[in-house]
Design a protein around this motif. Structure first.
Motif: not given
Lengths: 244, 820
Positions: B129-132, B350-359, B504-508
């Motif tokens: 997620r960080f690298m994305n 589907q059981v443990f969904p990722h927090p949105l928004p996803m990069p 901000p583009d990564t912080a979001k």
């Protein structure tokens, strides 16, 4: 008053995979110093290629009914409880070392300046209803432990099923151990040192094909890649592993 | 007088459930915490895989937290790289500098020059997620030096998963090709426990193939030491013998295999046990006998693999051949057979969904992360070709500006680690900035520019999972048992903070306070499934197992439900069930079998894939003609082995039962058991060279031959190691363990008895005190007559990625020796 339990153990060594989990669990549980062991796992390689086998023997205090350590202790620090466990009263130990020398199973460590130390079936865990650390962790289900007076204990159930196949180690010593073994190679009993708890060299793989408990200095392998005294700030290209 | 030791008072203990990470097996644990100190771990009784059992490494866990040589403060180097001179800095300074450097690469339009290199971190979703968010694809991993051939073989054959789950407890016959399952297999304890039950409580026979007498070999019913690289030939010959005897499961093959029984018989006809004897050295009579015993026990019969078969030039096909052996007797998915579950290595989103928004996935490309030379490396999952990272950097095939390393010990664990890897790590032109997150002062940290002191796995958060031997979906939670000492901070918490500082583009994408909040948010929707607070549930149990479905036996045969059959049609020619999506595109969802729609295998044919068109295509595209481009699990020789001279030998490595490759040597109770790694050599070979146990031997290794290999036959390097003459090894093979030989990681790892040395800037006696054991009782210190800390042989093992998949051919190294 309810009857005291009689704590006993039986090891089904045929299942053992030599993983050392019992030994490390014990060391962490009992804060056993480096160089001392309450429980150890011996290896024995035998046969000729390709018909070679490896056997294991986990060893610990036998909680002998006729315990040589107890008789040897001059300070009265050792005693055998009504529950069958031989324990050390730490405050009474004078580090004399006679107990270590007397034990035919190398099960007590009493190094200079240290209080004698040996397996007591994790008595502090038994007190709060937990199993000994080695028993709990064994992935191979080698250890069967419990109250011999309780027919439903893991020990009693195992002995009812396989008791006729068990034996004690070094029966000729006449100490009447409370720990029984099934499926071990009798020759391996020779690997358990008498009168000494641990000799560093006894864990090196060069000893696996041997049945000796002690290794004369001329047969030891000395190997030291990292020079003593070399610290990390003195790290040099010389030590980079020999790549040409 | 010595101080009496105070036994743990468990009445005062709090119990925290979590997951071990002292190896790759994923065992549920319980930590017992007394007065703020983790005193002991034991197995989590609710964990379906290990229950109360743990291995020696698992038991050793608590010694990590208060190791006196732990890193406690962020450090910045003040001398030249590798000089070992450091200065304390604040976390703000550390994160600001990393963020600034990443921002610069992004602003230059080169986000791919920000790289993260991880070992078994178990926070892959977080790092990705960080690298994305940064826009960089340069997430380098270690799968190709670990298991990619095996995983690729499962993907090809089954489609659904990269990891099989032998149903060992219910098995009657177990054949193991090169998985040292009693010591070091991934999932070792889970599998070993059940193999032992299978053998002693269910009457199973256990047959093992390995060039070295591991504990598994020494305790198997039968041990065979084949010539290295011949496992696949043996498996094919067993299949041949079974089919020739008419003991194959014709009905299963005709129903479920994409190569029907008669066609398979024709193809396998050439791989006779007599042919395999010539290749492997194992007598044809033994191959035939074991094969027929296996077939008679089917379907409660399982043949499985790991590194011994897979870490070869031909390992991908070897592992495919072993899976095929299970298909031939119809044991795939059967009780006691070769079972598998739905992809077990991911946390179900589907059981443990990722927090949105996803990069979004990055658009930038990296020839290091996705090297075109190995077209199957990233086909099913991004397994990559990790061992070429440093070589590609050296050759200019890729660049980095910012290099973040985590749970990585490449100087010790990579092929050409202490040679090529270290050369690149030291070169400030090739790696201008390196920040290393680690627990202790490691060789990796020593060659970094900035050190981020990590929280141990007992002090941090994360999800974890793997294949469940009980054949159900399950997920475990890693949670802190105690707070980390000093200023240690988990690497994911660092990444979250850095992402906020980049811009901000990564912080979001990181709108949460820390890793804990991230985990909490992923557990919220899960709460509905268990009818209580999901986060509280996971914290309390440490594990969740989905019992709403039956066990995953014969998953391919599960009928499709009416719901699943909506908007579907059956393709007449292939009998594949296709579902039309909203956009009009069709996707396969099952297979018609005897008039009913079944799930089938998740392969192109929806059947078990003996032949696979993608392999044929990839082989043709790369001009790799060793397997004839046929896409079948053929056997072909390893070119380096084929060209071996009479006097040359194979050099293989192995893992100890009390160590992982790079992380455990600092743990005193583990190094007390194993700290010395002489070279195993057969008595006849030793006699020929005049070598006795304890003699020093010079090993010279050579570069590999073969497809895509360069410099074949040239010297890689030389090592000087002591010999151990043993009956427990193949006469043409030498073995040196891949662990040990640390030059860092403190006193337990380097066999130094005495006071803590150097790096005082990183330590704080108030946070982590001294350990009298290390000051006074490191008995394996050479200065005390001990054997020392061993030798790291990876320096002279050549980088040799196998064709197509790119897995490291760990066991293809050719060498010569002489008594030194």
């Amino acid at each position: 008053m309810p009857q005291q339990p009689q704590w006993k153990m039986a090891l089904d060594v045929e299942r053992c995979i030599g993983c050392h989990a019992c030994s490390v669990a014990c060391k962490v549980e009992n804060q056993v110093p480096l160089g001392s062991f309450r429980t150890k796992v011996y290896y024995w390689d035998h046969g000729s290629y390709p018909q070679v086998k490896r056997d294991f023997l986990p060893a610990l205090c036998m909680q002998c009914e006729d315990a040589p350590c107890l008789k040897a202790c001059k300070s009265g620090a050792l005693s055998r409880g009504a529950d069958g466990i031989v324990r050390i009263a730490q405050h009474a130990c004078d580090s004399h070392g006679a107990c270590e020398k007397a034990c035919p199973y190398g099960a007590i460590s009493c190094q200079p300046g240290q209080i004698a130390d040996k397996c007591d079936f994790c008595s502090h865990r038994l007190d709060v209803g937990m199993e000994p650390a080695c028993v709990e962790t064994c992935p191979a289900e080698v250890f069967h432990f419990g109250d011999a007076r309780d027919p439903d204990s893991a020990y009693s159930r195992f002995m009812a099923r396989r008791g006729h196949e068990t034996a004690v180690l070094k029966a000729d010593k006449g100490t009447r151990p409370a720990v029984a073994y099934r499926g071990h190679r009798v020759e391996m009993e020779a690997k358990i040192p008498e009168g000494r708890n641990h000799e560093g060299w006894s864990y090196e793989i060069e000893t696996w094909p041997s049945l000796d408990a002690h290794f004369p200095p001329q047969r030891r392998v000395h190997w030291a890649r990292v020079e003593p005294g070399q610290n990390i700030t003195e790290y040099r290209a010389e030590a980079e592993g020999g790549a040409a | 007088k010595a101080q009496p030791r105070v036994p743990h008072d468990y009445r005062k203990a709090t119990v925290v459930r979590s997951v071990c990470l002292n190896c790759s097996t994923v065992c549920g644990i319980e930590g017992h915490v007394i007065d703020g100190k983790l005193v002991k771990v034991s197995g989590n009784p609710e964990d379906p895989n290990n229950g109360r059992s743990l291995c020696a490494k698992g038991q050793s866990g608590p010694t990590i937290n208060d190791y006196p040589e732990r890193l406690l403060f962020p450090l910045k180097r003040v001398g030249p790289r590798g000089s070992g001179r450091w200065q304390r800095i604040t976390w703000d300074e550390a994160h600001d500098e990393i963020a600034r450097r990443i921002r610069r690469a992004m602003d230059e339009g080169k986000p791919e020059e920000v790289a993260i290199h991880v070992g078994r971190s178990r926070v892959g979703e977080e790092t990705t997620r960080f690298m994305n968010a940064v826009g960089s694809p340069s997430v380098f991993n270690h799968r190709a030096i670990c298991s990619s051939n095996k995983r690729a073989a499962n993907y090809v054959s089954l489609g659904e998963t990269d990891w099989e789950t032998g149903d060992f407890e219910r098995s009657k016959y177990i054949i193991d090709f090169g998985a040292n399952v009693y010591e070091a297999h991934q999932g070792a304890i889970h599998a070993a426990k059940r193999i032992i039950r299978g053998r002693f409580d269910n009457g199973a026979k256990f047959v093992y193939f390995d060039v070295r007498m591991s504990n598994t070999a020494g305790r198997a019913d039968e041990w065979f030491a084949p010539n290295p690289g011949s496992d696949g030939a043996i498996a094919l010959a067993m299949g041949n013998a079974i089919i020739a005897a008419g003991l194959h499961n014709r009905e299963w093959l005709d129903t479920w295999s994409n190569v029907a029984a008669d066609d398979l018989a024709k193809w396998i006809d050439r791989y006779t046990p007599e042919w395999a004897e010539g290749v492997s050295g194992i007598p044809a009579a033994d191959i035939r006998r074991v094969a027929l015993e296996f077939a008679h026990a089917a379907p409660a019969a399982v043949a499985f693999t790991n590194r011994g078969s897979g870490a070869h030039y031909n390992g991908f096909n070897a592992d495919r051949a072993v899976i095929l052996l299970n298909a031939i007797v119809g044991s795939i998915g059967q009780p006691g057979g070769y079972c598998y579950t739905v992809e077990p290595t991911r946390i179900p989103p589907q059981v443990f969904p990722h927090p949105l928004p996803m990069p979004p996935s990055p658009k930038a490309k990296s020839a290091i992360e996705n090297p075109p030379e190995w077209p199957l490396a990233n086909k099913w999952q991004r397994m990559k070709v990790g061992q070429i990272v440093y070589r590609h950097l050296l050759q200019g095939k890729g660049k980095v500006q910012v290099y973040l390393s985590y749970t990585l010990a490449s100087p010790q664990t990579w092929p050409e680690g202490r040679s090529l890897a270290l050369r690149v790590l030291k070169d400030e032109k090739l790696i201008p900035f390196h920040a290393c997150s680690d627990i202790v002062y490691s060789e990796m940290a020593h060659h970094a520019d900035m050190i981020l002191p990590d929280a141990s796995y007992m002090e941090r958060w994360g999800f974890d999972t793997r294949n469940n031997m009980e054949l159900r979906d399950y997920v475990t939670l890693r949670q802190p048992m105690v707070a980390p000492p000093g200023e240690c901070r988990s690497f994911v918490d660092s990444l979250i903070d850095i992402a906020r500082r980049i811009g901000p583009d990564t912080a979001k994408y990181f709108e949460f306070k820390d890793h804990e909040e991230w985990i909490r948010r992923r557990c919220e929707p899960f709460g509905k499934r268990v009818g209580e607070d999901g986060f509280a549930y996971m914290r309390k149990h440490g594990v969740w197992q989905d019992t709403s479905k039956p066990k995953y036996y014969a998953l391919y045969d599960w009928p499709l439900s009416a719901e699943e059959l909506k908007n579907t049609r059956v393709d007449e020619a292939t009998q594949i069930v296709l579902r039309k999506a909203a956009d009009g595109r069709e996707a396969p969802v099952g297979l018609m079998v005897k008039g009913t729609a079944r799930r089938g295998f998740i392969t192109p044919s929806r059947k078990f894939s003996v032949y696979h068109p993608d392999i044929e295509a990839a082989a043709q595209a790369r001009g790799f003609d060793e397997d004839g481009g046929k896409g079948m699990p053929d056997w072909f020789p390893v070119p380096s082995i084929e060209r071996m001279g009479q006097e040359q030998l194979h050099l293989v490595t192995f893992k100890w039962n009390v160590h992982t490759q790079g992380r455990t040597q600092s743990q005193k109770y583990l190094s007390e058991i194993v700290h010395h790694n002489p070279m195993w050599i057969h008595p006849a070979t030793a006699a020929r060279h005049g070598i006795r146990t304890g003699d020093m031997v010079e090993i010279t290794t050579y570069r590999p031959h073969g497809h895509g290999m360069r410099g074949g036959g040239e010297v890689v390097g030389k090592a000087l190691v002591p010999a151990w003459v043993t009956e427990g090894i193949h006469p043409r093979v030498l073995a040196v363990s891949n662990t040990l030989g640390n030059q860092f990681h403190g006193r337990a790892a380097t066999a130094h008895n005495g006071p803590r040395q150097a790096l005082e800037a990183a330590w704080d006696r108030a946070a982590v005190g001294e350990d009298a054991d290390l000051d006074e009782r490191v008995w394996w210190d050479p200065a005390r007559g001990g054997t020392g800390a061993g030798y790291n042989v990876n320096a002279i093992l050549p980088i040799q990625p196998a064709p197509l998949v790119g897995m490291q051919g760990w066991f293809d190294t050719v060498c010569s020796i002489r008594r030194a």
